[in-house]
Design a protein around this motif. Structure first.
Motif, mmCIF file in Angstrom:
data_model
loop_
_atom_site.group_PDB
_atom_site.id
_atom_site.type_symbol
_atom_site.label_atom_id
_atom_site.label_comp_id
_atom_site.label_asym_id
_atom_site.label_seq_id
_atom_site.Cartn_x
_atom_site.Cartn_y
_atom_site.Cartn_z
ATOM 1 N N GLY A 128 0.799 -1.214 0.000
ATOM 2 C CA GLY A 128 0.000 0.000 0.000
ATOM 3 C C GLY A 128 0.834 1.269 0.000
ATOM 4 N N TYR A 129 1.990 1.221 0.628
ATOM 5 C CA TYR A 129 2.747 2.450 0.836
ATOM 6 C C TYR A 129 3.831 2.653 -0.210
ATOM 7 C CZ TYR A 129 5.146 6.166 3.352
ATOM 8 O OH TYR A 129 5.707 7.355 3.695
ATOM 9 N N TRP A 130 4.549 1.576 -0.519
ATOM 10 C CA TRP A 130 5.673 1.721 -1.435
ATOM 11 C C TRP A 130 5.235 1.550 -2.876
ATOM 12 C CZ3 TRP A 130 9.385 3.747 1.306
ATOM 13 C CH2 TRP A 130 9.546 3.380 2.643
ATOM 14 N N SER A 131 5.902 2.257 -3.794
ATOM 15 C CA SER A 131 5.666 2.073 -5.227
ATOM 16 C C SER A 131 6.364 0.796 -5.677
ATOM 17 C CB SER A 131 6.249 3.252 -5.999
ATOM 18 O OG SER A 131 7.658 3.270 -5.808
ATOM 19 N N THR A 132 6.160 0.408 -6.914
ATOM 20 C CA THR A 132 6.848 -0.773 -7.433
ATOM 21 C C THR A 132 8.354 -0.589 -7.335
ATOM 22 O OG1 THR A 132 5.019 -1.148 -8.939
ATOM 23 C CG2 THR A 132 7.069 -2.307 -9.421
ATOM 24 N N PHE A 133 8.812 0.638 -7.595
ATOM 25 C CA PHE A 133 10.247 0.926 -7.446
ATOM 26 C C PHE A 133 10.697 0.649 -6.008
ATOM 27 C CE2 PHE A 133 13.520 3.910 -6.017
ATOM 28 C CZ PHE A 133 14.543 3.620 -6.906
ATOM 29 N N GLY A 134 9.899 1.128 -5.048
ATOM 30 C CA GLY A 134 10.216 0.893 -3.638
ATOM 31 C C GLY A 134 10.229 -0.585 -3.302
ATOM 32 N N GLU A 135 9.250 -1.324 -3.831
ATOM 33 C CA GLU A 135 9.169 -2.763 -3.554
ATOM 34 C C GLU A 135 10.387 -3.498 -4.096
ATOM 35 O OE1 GLU A 135 4.292 -2.695 -3.917
ATOM 36 O OE2 GLU A 135 5.472 -3.940 -5.280
ATOM 37 N N VAL A 136 10.770 -3.130 -5.326
ATOM 38 C CA VAL A 136 11.939 -3.795 -5.922
ATOM 39 C C VAL A 136 13.194 -3.451 -5.112
ATOM 40 C CG1 VAL A 136 13.415 -3.955 -7.971
ATOM 41 C CG2 VAL A 136 10.925 -3.936 -8.214
ATOM 42 N N ALA A 137 13.276 -2.201 -4.652
ATOM 43 C CA ALA A 137 14.413 -1.815 -3.820
ATOM 44 C C ALA A 137 14.453 -2.661 -2.548
ATOM 45 C CB ALA A 137 14.317 -0.332 -3.463
#
Ligand SMILES: [K+]
Ligand SMILES: [K+]
Lengths: 427, 427
Positions: free
Chosen positions: A46-55
């Motif tokens: 919910g909070y992180w973008s796909t970029f954040g998730e991949v990071a």
């Protein structure tokens, strides 16, 4: 690593909403990922973008790989530093650890990791494609993320309810549980098992101990959660017998120390929480992606007590004896971990002014210190200062036992004189 | 003893009201008295007649005397069984224990007990006469009962609120705290202190350890309760600074392991409970009327860890070294006590179906197993089966460590052959 991760997660592009993550949110998530704990203060999907998730996935992959490689290398280092006599007598013990080569360890870990993660990701992706009608790219993304998260015992999930929606799906639960179990059992053991799986008699003592304790704890943990939760309407209650068995077995693996859940941990009974506290404290295998004091440490203490009760001067396990220094190391690791759990728990209860009860705080602290990641749901509610304490706990809990174990094994002083013996009364 | 006590307490004449006590009420109270725990399922002054109260006093006097005598004799026995070499090197250690005579131990304990109890009873009686206008016979009865209860660390009180009404009265609190502290420090230490109180350098290691740890734990315990409860309106809050200090110091002694309270334990904060859990677990001195794993065991484990962290092959305390077997005994006593606390706590949470929370159950179990007698107020509410479990816990907690410690010290097997050394990975 943690600093880099925090910086990346603070980029505006890492979050879904407008603005960027606060420092504590980014720091907590980065630490939790690098230390492969899995506790969260914000909802991952919910909070992180796909970029954040991949990071995040990158962080826990590197964290898991790093910890497995580093601790395996330290084991090699220790076995080299052993003096000639113990080398000879312990030769049979160290054959699985005697690679003696940084490159071989790194490649070995990488190959094993890739093999497990690709296999599990393939199974999960197929299942998500077929049974859940996910588009291919999404299924591949979800499958990969959870396969990596499982083998590294990271416990991060792309579902807000962890894996609760898959509670009765064996095609999701079993591959994840197997990956988590194998990742947690440790590289030296995996290596030895691959070489001589069918000759258990020739396994080293470390492998024998790790495998038998892991299986025992799995059986016991599964039995315990089923016994405690069988009729709890908020957890196992509504499932049929097959579902109960699957969820019970799944939660027999997870507390040591993966951190996924298919049942609602917050709704579990007090007894289950305490039982999980014990399992989380014991943890997984040495030089793996799990945490805790490690199953070998626990088993060794058990054998020490057994020998003492029988009046044996030596501690014998299988057909080997264990030296006094190793016994003392096990004692030190176990008791310092007790301190690492008790002291922060007292501090948290002290400063939060009874907003939280012992049961939940203890669970959360053990989960952080033993890098498990299960939660009774209070992590996000804790004040920022306490979250900072948990960050420290996760870090110390991750690196403490390994560096401690190594440092203890490498530091061997000798004394030039001996003091007369004193005899305090015990008990 | 417990059987006799139960039978006596089941007599109709032992209770105030009509009818007689139930079997479980009588058994629980008798066990609690003989094992000098102090947990109660019925209100002592309200439920029992004067006959019953005197019977209880008799039980805990005999229990306390018995435990002190028996454990001191076992210490003598151990020191005799030591082989010649360790006798010679340890000669300086055992001089306080080398009475070598059952009669002398029994008379020694009796004289010390009488001296403490008569002095404290006299002070309490005088105070009750002067400041509380009690008639002489009643003051004498109350003074004697509480003096005996204090020195034997029994924790039974003839007031329904324990000693809460005396919270700001130093003439009651200080004598009781001193008696409890001295009773808990143990006979061998008391004997040695009486002989050479002013030459601390010549004390045996056991005495040095016990005295320094007891003082340290007293200071720490007092500081902790004052820090945690200073502003709690239900405990220290309403008192003035002098009252806060007195109550704080009093409660610095009580958790190890007397069991009187001048503050309402049920109203204490979560952090205080957990802090008390730790103090109760550590307990008092060996061969005294206190319980727990004992301060020497705790201190020894601390020194073992310290030596291990420094890489020292030997564990040196003051100017003596401690052998590997003694270290293993300490480890065994500590970890078995952990098991004695954790397993019943899980069982109680399991069978009571979440009627009670971890914080209170853990407190109650430690209180029983470490023979303290402080309570968060749930003992009387527990189902009879669980009360039965607490009876067993009190019994095992009382006799376990002593018999264990002795048995371990006396059983020294030797092996005809040695196995090659194995080296599991720790941490
Ligand atoms: K984890
Ligand atoms: K007591």
């Amino acid at each position: 690593m943690i600093v880099c991760g925090t910086a990346i997660l603070m980029l505006p592009v890492a979050t879904d909403g407008p603005g960027s993550a606060s420092f504590m949110q980014a720091l907590f998530t980065a630490t939790s990922a690098v230390c492969i704990v899995g506790l969260i203060v914000v909802d991952t999907p919910g909070y992180w973008s796909t970029f954040g998730e991949v990071a995040i996935m990158g962080l826990f992959q590197v964290g898991g790989f790093g910890i497995m490689t580093m601790s395996s290398l330290l084991v090699v280092l220790i076995s080299r530093r052993m003096n000639l006599r113990s080398r000879l007598t312990a030769a049979a013990e160290t054959k699985s650890l005697g690679l003696g080569d940084v490159r071989r360890v790194v490649f070995g870990v990488a190959k094993l990791t890739a093999a497990f993660e690709i296999t599990v990701a393939a199974i999960l992706t197929t299942r998500l494609l077929i049974a859940y009608d996910e588009p291919l790219s999404r299924a591949l993304y979800l499958g990969t993320f959870h396969a990596v998260s499982a083998f590294n015992n990271a416990g991060f999930s792309l579902y807000s309810d962890s894996l609760m929606r898959f509670v009765t799906d064996p095609w999701i639960c079993i591959p994840i549980a197997v990956a988590a179990f194998c990742g947690g059992i440790g590289f030296p053991v995996l290596l030895e098992l691959r070489r001589q799986f069918w000759q258990p008699r020739s396994w080293s003592m470390h492998t024998k101990l790790t495998v038998s304790m892991s299986v025992l704890l799995f059986v016991f943990g599964s039995w315990f959660i089923m016994a405690a939760e069988w009729r709890n309407e908020a957890t196992l209650g509504p499932l049929d017998v097959r579902g109960k068995l699957l969820a019970g077995f799944f939660h027999g693996v997870m507390p040591r120390s993966t951190g996924f859940n298919t049942l609602d941990v917050e709704q579990m009974r007090e007894a289950t929480w305490l039982g999980n506290d014990v399992l989380m404290f014991i943890g997984a295998g040495s030089a793996g992606t799990g945490g805790g004091i490690k199953v070998t440490t626990f088993a060794l203490l058990f054998f020490v007590i057994y020998a003492e009760l029988r009046g044996e001067p030596r501690v014998n396990i299988f057909d080997r004896q264990v030296g006094g220094r190793v016994q003392r190391q096990a004692l030190t690791v176990a008791l310092l971990t007790v301190a690492l759990v008790v002291v922060p728990t007292v501090i948290i209860l002290f400063v939060t002014g009874d907003a939280f009860k012992l049961d939940r705080v203890l669970f959360e602290v053990i989960s952080a210190a033993c890098t498990v990641g299960l939660s009774t749901g209070i992590t996000a509610e804790l004040p920022e200062g306490i979250q900072g304490l948990l960050v420290v706990l996760m870090y110390v809990g991750r690196l403490g036992p390994i560096t401690l174990g190594t440092a203890l094994a490498l530091r061997q002083r000798t004394r030039l004189y001996e003091l007369p013996e004193g005899r305090p009364i015990i008990g």
